[in-house]
Scaffold this motif. Structure first.
Motif, PDB file in Angstrom:
ATOM      1  N   ARG A  33     -15.367 -26.687  -6.665  1.00  0.00           N
ATOM      2  CA  ARG A  33     -16.578 -26.690  -6.826  1.00  0.00           C
ATOM      3  C   ARG A  33     -17.256 -27.449  -7.766  1.00  0.00           C
ATOM      4  O   ARG A  33     -18.235 -27.889  -7.999  1.00  0.00           O
ATOM      5  CB  ARG A  33     -17.086 -25.306  -6.741  1.00  0.00           C
ATOM      6  N   TRP A  34     -16.306 -27.414  -8.917  1.00  0.00           N
ATOM      7  CA  TRP A  34     -16.609 -27.915 -10.263  1.00  0.00           C
ATOM      8  C   TRP A  34     -16.167 -29.625 -10.623  1.00  0.00           C
ATOM      9  O   TRP A  34     -16.545 -30.008 -11.748  1.00  0.00           O
ATOM     10  CB  TRP A  34     -16.341 -26.869 -11.466  1.00  0.00           C
ATOM     11  N   ARG A  35     -15.317 -29.952  -9.635  1.00  0.00           N
ATOM     12  CA  ARG A  35     -14.676 -31.342  -9.848  1.00  0.00           C
ATOM     13  C   ARG A  35     -15.859 -32.300 -10.272  1.00  0.00           C
ATOM     14  O   ARG A  35     -17.122 -32.397  -9.413  1.00  0.00           O
ATOM     15  CB  ARG A  35     -14.192 -31.752  -8.644  1.00  0.00           C
ATOM     16  N   GLY A  36     -15.893 -33.056 -11.311  1.00  0.00           N
ATOM     17  CA  GLY A  36     -16.504 -34.135 -11.799  1.00  0.00           C
ATOM     18  C   GLY A  36     -17.640 -33.714 -12.684  1.00  0.00           C
ATOM     19  O   GLY A  36     -18.476 -34.505 -13.052  1.00  0.00           O
ATOM     20  N   ILE A  37     -17.841 -32.425 -12.806  1.00  0.00           N
ATOM     21  CA  ILE A  37     -18.801 -31.702 -13.827  1.00  0.00           C
ATOM     22  C   ILE A  37     -18.278 -31.731 -15.067  1.00  0.00           C
ATOM     23  O   ILE A  37     -17.253 -31.100 -15.641  1.00  0.00           O
ATOM     24  CB  ILE A  37     -19.232 -30.497 -13.474  1.00  0.00           C
ATOM     25  N   GLU A  38     -18.699 -32.745 -16.019  1.00  0.00           N
ATOM     26  CA  GLU A  38     -18.028 -33.020 -17.359  1.00  0.00           C
ATOM     27  C   GLU A  38     -18.305 -31.784 -18.373  1.00  0.00           C
ATOM     28  O   GLU A  38     -19.263 -31.207 -18.027  1.00  0.00           O
ATOM     29  CB  GLU A  38     -18.892 -34.319 -17.835  1.00  0.00           C
ATOM     30  N   GLY A  39     -17.159 -31.508 -18.937  1.00  0.00           N
ATOM     31  CA  GLY A  39     -17.101 -30.522 -19.800  1.00  0.00           C
ATOM     32  C   GLY A  39     -16.917 -29.241 -19.153  1.00  0.00           C
ATOM     33  O   GLY A  39     -16.698 -28.091 -19.972  1.00  0.00           O
ATOM     34  N   HIS A  40     -16.847 -29.081 -17.960  1.00  0.00           N
ATOM     35  CA  HIS A  40     -16.415 -27.749 -17.084  1.00  0.00           C
ATOM     36  C   HIS A  40     -14.839 -27.467 -17.153  1.00  0.00           C
ATOM     37  O   HIS A  40     -14.192 -28.611 -16.927  1.00  0.00           O
ATOM     38  CB  HIS A  40     -16.917 -27.725 -15.619  1.00  0.00           C
TER      39      HIS A  40
END
Length: 251
Positions: A38-45
């Motif tokens: 769900r969080w792939r590509g969200i920088e810093g996550h």
């Protein structure tokens, strides 16, 4: 810091490794993969890389910072004995567990032969510290061999997670096993568990004097079907191997 867990049989999770790859039918609808992607590509996550494997050296010291004794599920979002986790990093994880020995660590794997081989090498045939619990996941009869690998580890705290239970296990030897967890699959596309499969394992646990924990029926959500088996909750726990410090915290 380790995170409080909603998993019924533990207190917290600690993930010095995240990400994994599929190894059997029990992995088909992996909850950890579904969450991480769900969080792939969200920088810093923490899961900006999705479910790709990642080592977290910065998390190795976390158990020592948690002063109250807890039961900690190790790598709920991975498998410590994945072939791509370097032996040197596994060493660091075990050193952290051995050092912060006021906790109980629950280490669960599907890569049972790799765990057995690592533990034999680390302890030279000696007994695994009793606060480090080692377990295997077994989803159906075809994967019962993992139980034999587990039994080849010199430990008083061997456990099995029959979750998700995808078929009948059949005749099973639970000699030397301290604890068994049984549960159905949950989430999108969850495959149903039949009552007879779970009941057969409960009876086997009774025969071998193994603590039996029925976690869930599963369904669209983990709690969709409740936790009653044969009209009862089954919350068996291997209390003889739980350190007194943990018992005091639970009292």
């Amino acid at each position: 810091m380790a995170q409080k867990s909603e998993i019924e049989w533990t207190d917290a999770t600690w993930n010095p490794v995240t990400g994994c790859t599929k190894i059997g039918p029990g992995c088909d609808n992996c909850y950890a993969e579904r969450f991480a992607e769900r969080w792939r590509g969200i920088e810093g996550h923490p899961y900006e890389q999705g479910f790709d494997m990642r080592l977290w050296p910065s998390r190795l010291g976390q158990p020592a910072l948690w002063k109250k004794p807890r039961m900690i599920f190790v790598n709920s979002m991975s498998d410590l004995f994945h072939k791509d986790v370097p032996r040197e990093f596994i060493d660091c994880v075990f050193e952290a567990m051995e050092s912060a020995d006021w906790h109980v660590y629950q280490v669960l794997t599907k890569r049972s032969s790799l765990m057995r081989n690592y533990v034999r090498h680390r302890y030279g045939g000696g007994r695994v510290p009793t606060h480090i619990w080692l377990g295997v996941s077994v989803e159906d009869a075809a994967h019962k061999g993992r139980i034999e690998h587990l039994r080849q580890i010199n430990s008083d705290a061997r456990f099995i997670s029959f979750e998700p239970l995808l078929g009948p296990i059949g005749v099973v030897d639970l000699t030397g096993i301290a604890w068994a967890i049984v549960g159905g699959e949950s989430g999108p596309g969850a495959r149903p568990m039949e009552a007879a499969w779970a009941t057969a394992l409960r009876i086997a646990c009774e025969q071998y004097e193994v603590a039996f924990f029925f976690k869930q029926w599963g369904g669209a959500r983990p709690k969709s079907g409740g936790r009653l088996l044969e009209g009862e909750e089954w919350n068996g726990f291997p209390w003889p191997i739980v350190p007194k410090s943990i018992i005091a915290e639970l009292a």
